[in-house]
Design a protein around this motif. Structure first.
Motif, PDB file in Angstrom:
ATOM      1  N   VAL A   1      32.713 -75.586  60.504  1.00 33.52           N
ATOM      2  CA  VAL A   1      31.478 -74.861  60.197  1.00 33.52           C
ATOM      3  C   VAL A   1      31.806 -73.399  59.892  1.00 33.52           C
ATOM      4  CG1 VAL A   1      29.183 -74.224  61.041  1.00 33.52           C
ATOM      5  CG2 VAL A   1      30.250 -76.369  61.811  1.00 33.52           C
ATOM      6  N   GLN A   2      31.165 -72.855  58.868  1.00 38.21           N
ATOM      7  CA  GLN A   2      31.300 -71.425  58.591  1.00 38.21           C
ATOM      8  C   GLN A   2      30.334 -70.691  59.516  1.00 38.21           C
ATOM      9  OE1 GLN A   2      31.355 -70.096  54.435  1.00 38.21           O
ATOM     10  NE2 GLN A   2      30.183 -68.291  55.036  1.00 38.21           N
ATOM     11  N   VAL A   3      30.866 -70.161  60.624  1.00 36.88           N
ATOM     12  CA  VAL A   3      30.014 -69.547  61.637  1.00 36.88           C
ATOM     13  C   VAL A   3      29.659 -68.099  61.316  1.00 36.88           C
ATOM     14  CG1 VAL A   3      30.821 -71.092  63.450  1.00 36.88           C
ATOM     15  CG2 VAL A   3      32.040 -68.939  63.040  1.00 36.88           C
ATOM     16  N   ALA A   4      30.397 -67.489  60.385  1.00 44.66           N
ATOM     17  CA  ALA A   4      30.142 -66.120  59.928  1.00 44.66           C
ATOM     18  C   ALA A   4      30.901 -65.942  58.623  1.00 44.66           C
ATOM     19  CB  ALA A   4      30.605 -65.096  60.974  1.00 44.66           C
ATOM     20  N   PRO A   5      30.588 -64.923  57.830  1.00 48.05           N
ATOM     21  CA  PRO A   5      31.340 -64.711  56.592  1.00 48.05           C
ATOM     22  C   PRO A   5      32.843 -64.592  56.864  1.00 48.05           C
ATOM     23  CG  PRO A   5      29.372 -63.357  56.611  1.00 48.05           C
ATOM     24  CD  PRO A   5      29.466 -63.962  57.970  1.00 48.05           C
ATOM     25  N   GLY A   6      33.610 -65.438  56.211  1.00 46.15           N
ATOM     26  CA  GLY A   6      35.058 -65.404  56.370  1.00 46.15           C
ATOM     27  C   GLY A   6      35.573 -66.005  57.659  1.00 46.15           C
ATOM     28  N   LYS A   7      34.709 -66.634  58.464  1.00 42.94           N
ATOM     29  CA  LYS A   7      35.125 -67.197  59.751  1.00 42.94           C
ATOM     30  C   LYS A   7      34.725 -68.668  59.829  1.00 42.94           C
ATOM     31  CE  LYS A   7      34.809 -66.469  64.780  1.00 42.94           C
ATOM     32  NZ  LYS A   7      36.277 -66.419  64.981  1.00 42.94           N
TER      33      LYS A   7
END
Length: 215
Positions: free
Chosen positions: A180-186
């Motif tokens: 899952v993309q939990v934040a931009p770039g993470k």
């Protein structure tokens, strides 16, 4: 998969391709004793989630993921890949697992690419040699709340020579990995691996995936 102890080392579902599955991101409804539940936050619009790394509801703040347990009969373990690992013994030196970790890789990597990378790493490192045979049963985009993600379900058939060498009764295992993309770039990953000796729990995994939340 291969059991790793503190002393020693310290998807049944639709076969989908190229489609998007909605994951509700609602809290787990798994029951358990009050003492085993995650501490309740005080009523506040600014209250931060409290880390809780045991069943029935895990809150992994390093990975920014919360999720329910496939079964409450799991305790903390150690993994060379996953920073949070819960396990239940299933065979000699073999466990059913569930866990999470930060899987952020190269800049711009998609959840799908990261999920495939994690599946390959798991197969290469945790299922013995000769390598097992694998069959992808589900490979689909998902959303966790409003966050984009990707889910891969793999059927793993352990090599007979390795089974004989390790005196294993387990023959097959299903592995689910969601990124899952939990934040931009993470990117963060969740997984569970359930051997055929506990295949009665395979049907519980889709509902567990629905408990995934970004925190």
């Amino acid at each position: 998969m291969i059991a790793r102890t503190i002393a020693g080392l310290a998807v049944v579902g639709l076969v989908l391709a190229g489609c998007t599955t909605k994951v509700s991101g609602r809290p787990s409804t798994t029951t358990g004793s009050e003492s085993s539940k995650a501490p309740a936050a005080s009523p506040s619009t600014t209250a931060k989630p409290v880390e809780h790394l045991s069943c029935p509801q895990v809150v992994d703040l390093r990975a920014h993921l919360a999720y329910g347990c496939v079964t409450d009969a799991m305790t903390r373990g150690i993994s060379p890949i996953w920073t949070v690992k819960l396990e239940r013994p299933a065979d000699v030196n073999w466990t059913m697992d569930e866990g999470s970790t930060d899987v952020t890789g190269v800049q711009g990597e998609t959840p799908a690419a990261a999920a495939k990378r994690m599946v390959k790493r798991m197969i290469d490192e945790l299922y013995g040699k000769p390598l097992p045979k694998t069959k992808t049963e589900q490979d689909a985009d998902i959303t966790v709340g409003s966050a984009p993600g990707h889910l891969i379900q793999t059927l793993i058939t352990i090599d007979p020579a390795y089974r004989q060498q390790q005196h294993l009764r387990v023959q097959q295992e299903r592995l689910w990995i969601a990124v899952v993309q939990v934040a931009p770039g993470k990117l963060s990953g969740w997984y569970t691996s359930v051997p055929d000796l506990l295949k009665g729990l395979w049907a519980a995994v889709p509902n567990t995936i629905k408990t995934l939340q970004v925190v």
